[in-house]
Every structure is written in structure tokens, then in C-alpha cells.
Scaffold this active site. Structure first.
Site, PDB file in Angstrom:
ATOM      1  N   ASP A 129       0.807  -1.216   0.000  1.00  0.00           N
ATOM      2  CA  ASP A 129       0.000   0.000   0.000  1.00  0.00           C
ATOM      3  C   ASP A 129       0.846   1.275   0.000  1.00  0.00           C
ATOM      4  O   ASP A 129       0.369   2.329   0.410  1.00  0.00           O
ATOM      5  CB  ASP A 129      -0.946  -0.015   1.218  1.00  0.00           C
ATOM      6  CG  ASP A 129      -1.992   1.088   1.163  1.00  0.00           C
ATOM      7  OD1 ASP A 129      -2.446   1.395   0.061  1.00  0.00           O
ATOM      8  OD2 ASP A 129      -2.330   1.641   2.222  1.00  0.00           O
ATOM      9  N   CYS A 187     -25.530  -8.046  -8.624  1.00  0.00           N
ATOM     10  CA  CYS A 187     -25.592  -7.487  -7.270  1.00  0.00           C
ATOM     11  C   CYS A 187     -25.102  -6.034  -7.251  1.00  0.00           C
ATOM     12  O   CYS A 187     -24.073  -5.708  -7.842  1.00  0.00           O
ATOM     13  CB  CYS A 187     -24.746  -8.329  -6.317  1.00  0.00           C
ATOM     14  SG  CYS A 187     -24.719  -7.716  -4.614  1.00  0.00           S
ATOM     15  N   CYS A 244     -21.232  -6.456   1.172  1.00  0.00           N
ATOM     16  CA  CYS A 244     -20.838  -7.447   0.161  1.00  0.00           C
ATOM     17  C   CYS A 244     -21.063  -8.878   0.647  1.00  0.00           C
ATOM     18  O   CYS A 244     -20.486  -9.296   1.663  1.00  0.00           O
ATOM     19  CB  CYS A 244     -19.369  -7.253  -0.203  1.00  0.00           C
ATOM     20  SG  CYS A 244     -18.771  -8.446  -1.436  1.00  0.00           S
TER      21      CYS A 244
END
Length: 343
Positions: A129, A187, A244
Site C-alpha cells: 500500500d 448485485c 458485500c
């Protein structure tokens, strides 16, 4: 030899706590044009470092980072599973110790393991990251998952609650097969759940509206029209991941990233609004929360207190209105007026 070496590397990674490991080539990321379009539209907000020319050149081609690169090992380490919180909330990934302190030593161990196996040093560079690379693009290509509608990388057996890390290697390893199927289907739960409507139809975010951006990256005033929608999030946000369905399969957190002290209950006390700089630095010395600095943390906490609307917090807000920092004073005043408007 190459196949057995790759398998040994993956096994070593598993021993070090990485639940997913895959290999890809150093070819330019296929979605780089999407990134340039996102920048051109200004959706990166004040994250100007993303738009710097040197950064863009390197994101467009991993070999600009390591010219000798022949393979990229992409890894995933799980953090604390998502759960409904009570009181002031921080994102699940920030409940434990700072992953920037935990993961890099493991990456170094993998490099050392590879060098032991082949008998000589190899060119390498690793990140978690922090590097100028499109890590989710590379992770998808390495077979770790697909990029979901909320822009998170999702794995069918581990959800999306993990940190990604990459090791650029000066040795050739056989690339893994890419996951090409979009398992999101029809979805749209993450898009619907986002209270600030930050999730866009092209699997990107408008960072300027994202609660994680507003509470971490943004250093100025939080736009007033977005404050009421930020709920009780003080650092980061998990709403789209909580919505989710694939996160029913989240892996347990690596022991080194387990939640620590009272943040584990998600109960950031409203009394933190009176923290001094010294107290803040002591409290969050090994936490990702330190990235917000005292200024951002108190600004965010004031907004969350205002949204919760408890009149018992008014004395704390009165004290914060006297803070040395204008940013804290302004947001505390907003929170006070919001609570009083509910009376």
C-alpha cells in the site's frame, strides 16, 4: 525448477501468514487508462501525489520501478473481520497494529528465502500500500480475485478483508491464471449501501465523497453537505464491504493484526475529543489511526458526535470549541448546532 521454486515460495508465504499468493508478469497494467481517466476527472480529490508525473510513469510500467523485474509476487494477509459496531467506529483494518509495521518484514523474509533457494542475491522491490503501482490490477492478473463494483479486490474464498502486498523480483516465475469471471453478477448492494454515493458504475470511486477519504486523506474542512451522511465513522469506513455477500467468507485476522485494546470493541470514547497531541501520539503510536493526526481525528470525532446527537456530549463539544486548532473548533461548533437543532 521454476515451478517447484514458485510452489516453495507460496508455501513460505503461507507460513508467514499470507492466505493468498500469486504471480504475474511485469507487463503494464491493463486498466491503466481507467486510472488516467479517473485522474483527469479529478476524482482523486486532494491526493495530488497520485497525479505526479513520476508516479504515473511508474504505475504505467512496473519496470520503471525495477528495470530488472521479470516477475511480480502478489500476496494477501487478512485483517480483522467486519462486524456491526457500537459507538464511534473505525474501519476494521485499523483495529489492530499498523500493517505498515507488520507486513514489510515478512516480505523481506520471503526475498531472503528466495535468495537462499537460488544461491545468489536478486534485484527486488516490495510494497504494501505504499508503492506507485496499481496493486489491485496486478492482484487480479495474478489470480487473487476480481475487482468488485466497490473497487475492492474480492476473492471467492476470502472476501475482501485483506491487505495486499507485492514483491517485484529479478527472476522469472511462471504467471498464475487470471480470474476473469465477474462474480459480482447483478448485485449492487455495495453501491446502494454507500451513504455518500461515492461508488461509481465503472468500478471506481469518487474519492471526494468516500468516507475513508474524508476521514483520512482530506486535511481540510469536510464538506458540510456530506457530514450528516458520515454516520459515526471516525477513521475509514467498512460500509461497502459489510454489504458485500462475499465477505461471509472472510478469513480470520493474522495474529499480528488482531484487534488491540479498547478499539477492539469499536468503542472510541467521545472523551477522545479532549486528547492532547502527546496523548494522541501515545494512544495511536502503533495504529493506522495515527495517519489522521490529532487534527483530523478530532475533526472526524466531532462530526460523528454531532451525527449521534447525544446531548450528554455537549460539554465535550464546548471544550473542543476552545481548541487551538481552527479546524477542530469549526467542526465542533457544527456538531453542537446539529445536536441542539434536534432538541
Amino acid at each position: 525448477m521454476i515451478a517447484s521454486l514458485k510452489q516453495s515460495i507460496k508455501e513460505k508465504a503461507r507460513q508467514l501468514g499470507f492466505i493468498l499468493a500469486g504471480v504475474t508478469s511485469p507487463e503494464p497494467p491493463s486498466h491503466y487508462s481507467n486510472f488516467e481517466k479517473w485522474l483527469a476527472e479529478g476524482k482523486h480529490g486532494t491526493m495530488n501525489y497520485l497525479a505526479e508525473e513520476r508516479s504515473r510513469i511508474r504505475r504505467a510500467d512496473p519496470k520503471q520501478i525495477l528495470p530488472e523485474c521479470k516477475s511480480i509476487l502478489v500476496l494477501a494477509m487478512p485483517y480483522s473481520p467486519l462486524r456491526e459496531g457500537t459507538g464511534m467506529r473505525v474501519a476494521a483494518y485499523a483495529l489492530g497494529n499498523d500493517y505498515h509495521e507488520i507486513i514489510p518484514p515478512h516480505l523481506q523474509q520471503i526475498v531472503e528465502f528466495i535468495e537462499e533457494q537460488i544461491g545468489h542475491p536478486i534485484p527486488n522491490r516490495y510494497y504494501t500500500d505504499t508503492g506507485p503501482i496499481l496493486e489491485r490490477d496486478l492482484a487480479q492478473r495474478a489470480g487473487l480475485g476480481w475487482i468488485g463494483k466497490n473497487s475492492m479486490l474480492i476473492n471467492p474464498k476470502a472476501g475482501s478483508t485483506f491487505f495486499l502486498a507485492e514483491i517485484l523480483l529479478g527472476i522469472e516465475l511462471e504467471p498464475d491464471e487470471t480470474i476473469v469471471t465477474d462474480h459480482c453478477g447483478t448485485c449492487t448492494r455495495c453501491i446502494t449501501a454507500c451513504p455518500t454515493q461515492a461508488i461509481l458504475q465503472d468500478r471506481t470511486l469518487d474519492a471526494r465523497r468516500c468516507i475513508s477519504y474524508l476521514t483520512i486523506e482530506l486535511k481540510d474542512d469536510i464538506p458540510e453537505e456530506l457530514r450528516p451522511h458520515m454516520q459515526d465513522w471516525v477513521f475509514g469506513c467498512d460500509i461497502c464491504q459489510m454489504a458485500c455477500p462475499w465477505n461471509r467468507f472472510s478469513a480470520p485476522a493474522d495474529p499480528a493484526l488482531e484487534p488491540t485494546f479498547r478499539r477492539a470493541q469499536g468503542d472510541i470514547p467521545t472523551s477522545d475529543l479532549t486528547l492532547s497531541s502527546v496523548e494522541f501520539n501515545q494512544r495511536f503510536k502503533h495504529s493506522p489511526v495515527k495517519r489522521a493526526k490529532r487534527l483530523g481525528y478530532l475533526r472526524n470525532l466531532a462530526v460523528a458526535i454531532g451525527n449521534n446527537g447525544n446531548t450528554s456530549d455537549l460539554p465535550l463539544l464546548e471544550q473542543a470549541i476552545q481548541d487551538n486548532e481552527p479546524l477542530v473548533r469549526k467542526h465542533a461548533q457544527w456538531a453542537k448546532e446539529k445536536i441542539q437543532g434536534r432538541k
